[in-house]
Structure formats: structure tokens, C-alpha cells
Design a protein around this motif. Structure first.
Motif, PDB file in Angstrom:
ATOM      1  N   GLY A 310      -7.862  -2.178  11.396  1.00 35.03           N
ATOM      2  CA  GLY A 310      -8.555  -2.536  10.171  1.00 35.03           C
ATOM      3  C   GLY A 310      -8.325  -1.536   9.057  1.00 35.03           C
ATOM      4  O   GLY A 310      -8.158  -1.912   7.883  1.00 35.03           O
ATOM      5  N   GLN A 311      -8.306  -0.248   9.402  1.00 33.99           N
ATOM      6  CA  GLN A 311      -8.060   0.782   8.394  1.00 33.99           C
ATOM      7  C   GLN A 311      -6.668   0.615   7.784  1.00 33.99           C
ATOM      8  O   GLN A 311      -6.492   0.679   6.567  1.00 33.99           O
ATOM      9  CB  GLN A 311      -8.208   2.169   9.006  1.00 33.99           C
ATOM     10  N   ALA A 316      -3.174  -1.228   3.312  1.00 33.30           N
ATOM     11  CA  ALA A 316      -2.034  -2.057   2.908  1.00 33.30           C
ATOM     12  C   ALA A 316      -2.421  -3.022   1.797  1.00 33.30           C
ATOM     13  O   ALA A 316      -1.698  -3.179   0.797  1.00 33.30           O
ATOM     14  CB  ALA A 316      -1.500  -2.830   4.119  1.00 33.30           C
ATOM     15  N   ILE A 317      -3.555  -3.677   1.949  1.00 31.66           N
ATOM     16  CA  ILE A 317      -4.016  -4.629   0.931  1.00 31.66           C
ATOM     17  C   ILE A 317      -4.270  -3.918  -0.387  1.00 31.66           C
ATOM     18  O   ILE A 317      -3.896  -4.404  -1.465  1.00 31.66           O
ATOM     19  CB  ILE A 317      -5.265  -5.371   1.431  1.00 31.66           C
ATOM     20  N   SER A 318      -4.887  -2.737  -0.336  1.00 33.18           N
ATOM     21  CA  SER A 318      -5.161  -1.988  -1.557  1.00 33.18           C
ATOM     22  C   SER A 318      -3.866  -1.643  -2.293  1.00 33.18           C
ATOM     23  O   SER A 318      -3.776  -1.770  -3.524  1.00 33.18           O
ATOM     24  CB  SER A 318      -5.929  -0.706  -1.230  1.00 33.18           C
ATOM     25  N   MET A 319      -2.851  -1.223  -1.554  1.00 34.69           N
ATOM     26  CA  MET A 319      -1.587  -0.801  -2.176  1.00 34.69           C
ATOM     27  C   MET A 319      -0.703  -1.993  -2.561  1.00 34.69           C
ATOM     28  O   MET A 319       0.323  -1.822  -3.220  1.00 34.69           O
ATOM     29  CB  MET A 319      -0.841   0.157  -1.246  1.00 34.69           C
ATOM     30  N   ALA A 320      -1.121  -3.193  -2.181  1.00 35.79           N
ATOM     31  CA  ALA A 320      -0.393  -4.403  -2.576  1.00 35.79           C
ATOM     32  C   ALA A 320      -0.864  -4.952  -3.919  1.00 35.79           C
ATOM     33  O   ALA A 320      -0.313  -5.927  -4.425  1.00 35.79           O
ATOM     34  CB  ALA A 320      -0.556  -5.479  -1.497  1.00 35.79           C
ATOM     35  N   ILE A 321      -1.892  -4.329  -4.505  1.00 36.63           N
ATOM     36  CA  ILE A 321      -2.496  -4.824  -5.748  1.00 36.63           C
ATOM     37  C   ILE A 321      -2.010  -3.993  -6.927  1.00 36.63           C
ATOM     38  O   ILE A 321      -2.158  -2.769  -6.939  1.00 36.63           O
ATOM     39  CB  ILE A 321      -4.035  -4.775  -5.659  1.00 36.63           C
ATOM     40  N   ASP A 322      -1.463  -4.646  -7.918  1.00 35.88           N
ATOM     41  CA  ASP A 322      -1.025  -3.985  -9.145  1.00 35.88           C
ATOM     42  C   ASP A 322      -2.164  -4.035 -10.156  1.00 35.88           C
ATOM     43  O   ASP A 322      -2.281  -4.955 -10.968  1.00 35.88           O
ATOM     44  CB  ASP A 322       0.223  -4.682  -9.700  1.00 35.88           C
ATOM     45  N   ARG A 323      -3.026  -3.035 -10.095  1.00 40.31           N
ATOM     46  CA  ARG A 323      -4.212  -2.997 -10.940  1.00 40.31           C
ATOM     47  C   ARG A 323      -3.850  -2.889 -12.427  1.00 40.31           C
ATOM     48  O   ARG A 323      -4.541  -3.458 -13.280  1.00 40.31           O
ATOM     49  CB  ARG A 323      -5.113  -1.841 -10.515  1.00 40.31           C
ATOM     50  N   SER A 360      -2.961   3.114  -5.636  1.00 45.48           N
ATOM     51  CA  SER A 360      -1.782   2.886  -6.468  1.00 45.48           C
ATOM     52  C   SER A 360      -0.949   1.733  -5.915  1.00 45.48           C
ATOM     53  O   SER A 360      -0.880   1.533  -4.692  1.00 45.48           O
ATOM     54  CB  SER A 360      -0.928   4.150  -6.544  1.00 45.48           C
ATOM     55  N   TYR A 361      -0.321   1.011  -6.806  1.00 48.57           N
ATOM     56  CA  TYR A 361       0.543  -0.103  -6.403  1.00 48.57           C
ATOM     57  C   TYR A 361       1.826   0.446  -5.791  1.00 48.57           C
ATOM     58  O   TYR A 361       2.597   1.143  -6.443  1.00 48.57           O
ATOM     59  CB  TYR A 361       0.860  -0.958  -7.629  1.00 48.57           C
ATOM     60  N   ASP A 362       2.055   0.161  -4.515  1.00 47.51           N
ATOM     61  CA  ASP A 362       3.228   0.651  -3.787  1.00 47.51           C
ATOM     62  C   ASP A 362       3.604  -0.399  -2.749  1.00 47.51           C
ATOM     63  O   ASP A 362       3.168  -0.329  -1.588  1.00 47.51           O
ATOM     64  CB  ASP A 362       2.931   1.992  -3.130  1.00 47.51           C
ATOM     65  N   PRO A 363       4.397  -1.407  -3.126  1.00 48.90           N
ATOM     66  CA  PRO A 363       4.718  -2.520  -2.217  1.00 48.90           C
ATOM     67  C   PRO A 363       5.349  -2.079  -0.908  1.00 48.90           C
ATOM     68  O   PRO A 363       5.003  -2.601   0.156  1.00 48.90           O
ATOM     69  CB  PRO A 363       5.668  -3.374  -3.050  1.00 48.90           C
ATOM     70  N   GLU A 364       6.270  -1.118  -0.962  1.00 50.78           N
ATOM     71  CA  GLU A 364       6.948  -0.689   0.258  1.00 50.78           C
ATOM     72  C   GLU A 364       5.972  -0.024   1.226  1.00 50.78           C
ATOM     73  O   GLU A 364       5.992  -0.309   2.428  1.00 50.78           O
ATOM     74  CB  GLU A 364       8.094   0.260  -0.084  1.00 50.78           C
ATOM     75  N   LEU A 369       2.513  -0.204   6.133  1.00 47.04           N
ATOM     76  CA  LEU A 369       1.181  -0.125   6.735  1.00 47.04           C
ATOM     77  C   LEU A 369       0.817  -1.432   7.435  1.00 47.04           C
ATOM     78  O   LEU A 369       0.227  -1.426   8.525  1.00 47.04           O
ATOM     79  CB  LEU A 369       0.147   0.196   5.655  1.00 47.04           C
ATOM     80  N   TRP A 370       1.148  -2.559   6.807  1.00 50.96           N
ATOM     81  CA  TRP A 370       0.851  -3.861   7.405  1.00 50.96           C
ATOM     82  C   TRP A 370       1.633  -4.040   8.718  1.00 50.96           C
ATOM     83  O   TRP A 370       1.093  -4.559   9.704  1.00 50.96           O
ATOM     84  CB  TRP A 370       1.190  -4.979   6.429  1.00 50.96           C
ATOM     85  N   ALA A 371       2.871  -3.561   8.722  1.00 53.87           N
ATOM     86  CA  ALA A 371       3.682  -3.646   9.935  1.00 53.87           C
ATOM     87  C   ALA A 371       3.092  -2.787  11.047  1.00 53.87           C
ATOM     88  O   ALA A 371       3.107  -3.180  12.228  1.00 53.87           O
ATOM     89  CB  ALA A 371       5.119  -3.216   9.635  1.00 53.87           C
ATOM     90  N   GLU A 372       2.580  -1.606  10.689  1.00 51.13           N
ATOM     91  CA  GLU A 372       1.917  -0.751  11.694  1.00 51.13           C
ATOM     92  C   GLU A 372       0.718  -1.472  12.295  1.00 51.13           C
ATOM     93  O   GLU A 372       0.478  -1.393  13.509  1.00 51.13           O
ATOM     94  CB  GLU A 372       1.459   0.563  11.053  1.00 51.13           C
TER      95      GLU A 372
END
Length: 539
Positions: A310-311, A316-323, A360-364, A369-372
Motif C-alpha cells: 500500500g505504501q 506511485a499514485i502521488s508521483m503520477a500526478i502532474d500538479r 513531484s511529478y515523476d512518471p518513471e 514503484l507500481w512495479a515493486e
């Protein structure tokens, strides 16, 4: 032990983080009555409250703005967040754990009952008792005698000295406790409330600048009608005949009503009007920073959002958002991407926290993180973000879930609830089975208020049921520190824990972006973005 006397400006001596620590009036708050100046009823937008209007069981904006109009606490807050005495004549800080409160004599509730020390003590005891299941019981946990393990009907830390004086003994130092006392959880209640609390909440009897306009004043899902309280004696002297708060189904409808002259004041411009509102409203608008924080919460009871998995997924979700993109394109400069869990307008705020890169927005990095997390347990299903459709949230929710879906390669959608009360009911009951919109409009101008009520174990607004011993300890150490610099350092460490766990996903800080019609004058918005209704004139 040095005794610090709080008579308005003195509150700075115990406030760790406040918007204005000096420059307040030294007036006791006796303004000579609350007679209306005339000129008609002010109309404003609002939301149907989640619950009956009981001060200790209201922790949302719709009910809060009503309670703040019909009740008066020991203190209240001026437009800039500075403190002024209201019911209190004097609050004395005898030691880090002992306060003495003396209230002014001759003040009354609207049913004629005199306001005494017992009205505060009885109300606080009711709010603190676990059997009463009040949403704001958390605000009493620093008072001696409070317990999360057993029902306590009377807090040992509250003691009446005489009819107009009582003492507060804390179970540990709480450096901003006196500053909290303007929040609605600490309002007094008349004796009639305890005869039938639920019925009282439908037709409350207060002691504030306004009162309900008869037994049928609250028309559920429609509006609530308030009139000036002629017996109010305090600093919030009413300059109009009353206040009608209309519950609009959408912000667009409320904004159209302002443009059409059917509504006097709107406290939030809909995103559909961000490009046009300045031209349409002429000089009748404001776009200023306020103590408002926007987020969404992924509760810990959802599948795939527990433990290490969950962490990782939250990060991953947070870093997928371009605020930056959302605040620029959708909000047109009325929001600022968040770098923490509090607000830049609060004293002690910093944008240099350990772990803030997760915002911060960081897609990679998000994909890694999502893969982990998938290596622990492959993700299945659709990520859903619930929101209330009457609050003007659809555009940013759609943009957010589209970014999450595009970056992480999953299905993600928004889920609208018709109204705020319906969403909050499922959130409060813990029955919601999706992520959901959250946020915070500060109760009082202090950093602790953005942290303790939302993320401490058992806190009333801890919507995701988050619990961290490390965070709780840092928070406790911070509020117990008597040195503001030391307290702020501890709050920074506590936020570093939150940035790892992400019990909520910070999105942006909100400005108060609001407007009013030509029908009214003297419109001013407070530090927390709520209009100072009592100052508005009409005619």
C-alpha cells in the motif's frame, strides 16, 4: 511560574504557530450589543450540513459556517487570524498544563439562559464522552481525565471555581491550547441541549451574533435562515438584518445566481468561470491565499493498499500526478501545488521537508514503484476516486484519474456523489470502498491543526483510519514543546513520516477565490476563506 495573561494580544505567548501574533486590539470584546444595522438579509451559498448542528459533532464546512454564526466561543478570530476575546474576559496561562478562564457576566443564550462556566464544562464533558460518539472528541484528549479506552462522563481537568470562572488542567503541555478555544468544538451549550441533543441539533439555541429565524428556519437540502441576535454582546457586531445560507446543488448554479442578482455572496468561484469571473464581477471578487489544503485519501482497508504494498502504491499514485499542469490549466492560478500537509499562510510553514519529492511529478519513478508493488501482489480492478458533485470537483478529479491511468497503465475513474453530505456519510461510517476527496479548512491558525485532527490515531477527521506510533510521538512532542522553533522542527519530522506513508495524497493549496453582487458592500473574507458575514451591509 510566570503567569501569562491573555486578553487578546497576549495569546501570542502560548501560540506555537499563528497567522498574527501581535497587533490585536486590547478591547475586552464588549461592543455594546448586537443590534442589526438594517439593510436586509444577506444571502450566501452553502452546503447541507452532514449532521444535526451540534458543535462537538460537526467537523465539515457546511455545518461549521452555520455554527460559527449562531454560537460564540471563549475567543474568536479576526480576519487575519488574530485572536480576540468573545465570551472570555480573561484567559490566564498559569503553567504549561494549567489555564484559568474567566468569562464575562451577563451574556445569554437566545432562550434567555445566562452563559456560565457550567455551560462550557457540560458541553466539553459531553463532547469528550466516548458513549456520545462525537466527531470532535479528539479535541478534548489533552484535558486531564480524557480516555480512549473507557467512557468518562466528567473530565477531571475541568473544575468550576465560581459561576463565571473555571480551570483547565491538561494531561501534558499543549502549547497552542488557548489558541484552539475559538473552534466550534469548544462552544458552550445551554441546559436545554441536554434534554434531547438530537432534537436540539435540528433547532439549536446559541449565543452568537445570529440566531435561527424560528423553528422552521432549517429547510433541509434547501436553505437555513438566520436573523441578527439582538442580545449578542461581543466583537462580531452584526451590520445587517440576517443571513440566509442557500444549499446549491452545484457551484455553477450559485455563481449564476450571483450574476443574476439572486445571491449576494459566493465563497468559491466554480472552475468553469476562472477565465471570466474577473470581467463578469468587475471589482467584486477576491483571489487571496487562505488556510485551505486539498488532498484525496486512499483508506487502509482497501485491497492492495495495506502494508508495504500500500505504501508503494500510494507513492506511485502521488508521483503520477502532474500538479503543476492541473493547477495551471484547470485552476488558472487559483491553486498552488502542495509541498507539505499544511498551508503556506500558517506561521512555521516550510517547503523543505525530507521526502517531499514524492509530491513531484515523476512518471518513471511512479512506474517503478507500481512495479515493486505488483511484485508483492499484482493489481486488479479499477482505481476509483469519489467526490461530491455539488462542490465543483469534477474537472480536477477527471484530470487526476486520467493522469494516473496514463502513467501507471491502469483503469482509473472518478465517482461522483450527488452531494457533500452523502459522501461524508460513507466516509465517516468507513463504508466507502474507494479513494475519496479530502481536504482541510483550518479550525484555528496553527500548524498542529493541519496534522493532529487528520492523522493522529483516533482523531475525529482521520478519514483513512491511519495510525503511526512514530508520527503520534513526534506530534505529541511538538505540541508539548514550549519553544516554537523546537515545535516546528518536530512537526517537520512528523510530516516526513506522513510523506512516506501518505495517509492522504496532498494536491494543492487553495486560494479563497470568491465574489459578490452589487447588492452588498463591506465584503471581507477571513484567514480561513469564510466570509465575515456579520460585517456585510446591504441596501
Amino acid at each position: 511560574m510566570k503567569r501569562n495573561k491573555i486578553a487578546l494580544s497576549g495569546l501570542a505567548l502560548v501560540g506555537v504557530g499563528s497567522l498574527a501574533l501581535a497587533g490585536c486590539s486590547s478591547d475586552s470584546g464588549d461592543t455594546g450589543g448586537g443590534e442589526a444595522a438594517g439593510g436586509g438579509i444577506i444571502t450566501a451559498n452553502g452546503n447541507e450540513p452532514q449532521n444535526p448542528l451540534i458543535p462537538t459533532n460537526t467537523n465539515e464546512v457546511g455545518g461549521g459556517k452555520i455554527l460559527d454564526s449562531i454560537f460564540a466561543g471563549l475567543i474568536s478570530y479576526q480576519a487575519d487570524g488574530a485572536v480576540q476575546n468573545e465570551v472570555a474576559e480573561e484567559i490566564t496561562v498559569d503553567s504549561p498544563t494549567q489555564l484559568t478562564v474567566k468569562i464575562r457576566e451577563g451574556l445569554t443564550f437566545t432562550d434567555g439562559e445566562e452563559v456560565t462556566a457550567d455551560n462550557f464544562i457540560n458541553a466539553w464533558n459531553y463532547g469528550a464522552a466516548l458513549d456520545n460518539a462525537q466527531l470532535s472528541s479528539y479535541f478534548f484528549e489533552d484535558i486531564e481525565g480524557f480516555s480512549w479506552d473507557e467512557n468518562v462522563e466528567e473530565l477531571s481537568g475541568l473544575e468550576q471555581v465560581d459561576d463565571y470562572t473555571f480551570t483547565i488542567t491538561l494531561n501534558k503541555p499543549a502549547s497552542d491550547f488557548a489558541q484552539r478555544l475559538g473552534y466550534s468544538a469548544y462552544y458552550p451549550l445551554p441546559d436545554v441541549a441536554f434534554e434531547d441533543m438530537e432534537a436540539f441539533g435540528e433547532n439549536p439555541v446559541g449565543n452568537g451574533p445570529y440566531m435561527l429565524d424560528g423553528e422552521d428556519a432549517w429547510q433541509h437540502d434547501v436553505q437555513i435562515d438566520l436573523v441578527a441576535n439582538p442580545d449578542y454582546d461581543g466583537p462580531r457586531e452584526v451590520q445587517n438584518d440576517g443571513l440566509q445560507i442557500v444549499f446549491y446543488s452545484t457551484q455553477d448554479a450559485a455563481y449564476s445566481a450571483v450574476l443574476g442578482g439572486d445571491l449576494d455572496v459566493i465563497d468559491a468561484i466554480p472552475d468553469s468561470a476562472f477565465e471570466t469571473y474577473q470581467d463578469e464581477l468587475g471589482d467584486n471578487w477576491v483571489n487571496d491565499p487562505a488556510a485551505i489544503f486539498q488532498s484525496f485519501t486512499i483508506p487502509g482497508w482497501l485491497e492492495h493498499f495495506q502494508g508495504e504494498e500500500g505504501q508503494l502504491r500510494r507513492q506511485a499514485i502521488s508521483m503520477a500526478i502532474d500538479r503543476e499542469e492541473i493547477t495551471d490549466v484547470i485552476f488558472q492560478g487559483t491553486r498552488t501545488p502542495a509541498s507539505d500537509f499544511t498551508s503556506p499562510v500558517i506561521d512555521g510553514w516550510t517547503d523543505e521537508l525530507e521526502g517531499e519529492e514524492v509530491l513531484s511529478y515523476d512518471p518513471e519513478a511512479a512506474q517503478d514503484l507500481w512495479a515493486e508493488a505488483d511484485a508483492i501482489s499484482p493489481y486488479e480492478g479499477t482505481f476509483t476516486l469519489a467526490y461530491n458533485a455539488d462542490g465543483g470537483h469534477q474537472a480536477w478529479v477527471d484530470a487526476t484519474v486520467n493522469q494516473i491511468a496514463g502513467t501507471l497503465g491502469i483503469d482509473a475513474v472518478g465517482e461522483p456523489y450527488p452531494d457533500f453530505a452523502g459522501l461524508r456519510e460513507d466516509v465517516t461510517n468507513g463504508t466507502i470502498q474507494s479513494a475519496f476527496r479530502t481536504g482541510w479548512q483550518a479550525d484555528y491558525p496553527g500548524l498542529y491543526n493541519f496534522l493532529g485532527p487528520l492523522y493522529a490515531t483516533n482523531a475525529g477527521s482521520n478519514d483513512g483510519d491511519y495510525s503511526s506510533e512514530e508520527f503520534d510521538q513526534l506530534l505529541s512532542d511538538g505540541i508539548s514543546a514550549t519553544d516554537p522553533a523546537e515545535a516546528n522542527e518536530l512537526y517537520e519530522e512528523a510530516q516526513a513520516v506522513l510523506l512516506q506513508d501518505l495517509p492522504a495524497t496532498p494536491l494543492w493549496y487553495s486560494n479563497v477565490t470568491a465574489g459578490w453582487a452589487d447588492t452588498v458592500d463591506n465584503v471581507e473574507f477571513g484567514w480561513n476563506s469564510v466570509p465575515l458575514y456579520y460585517n456585510i451591509t446591504k441596501g
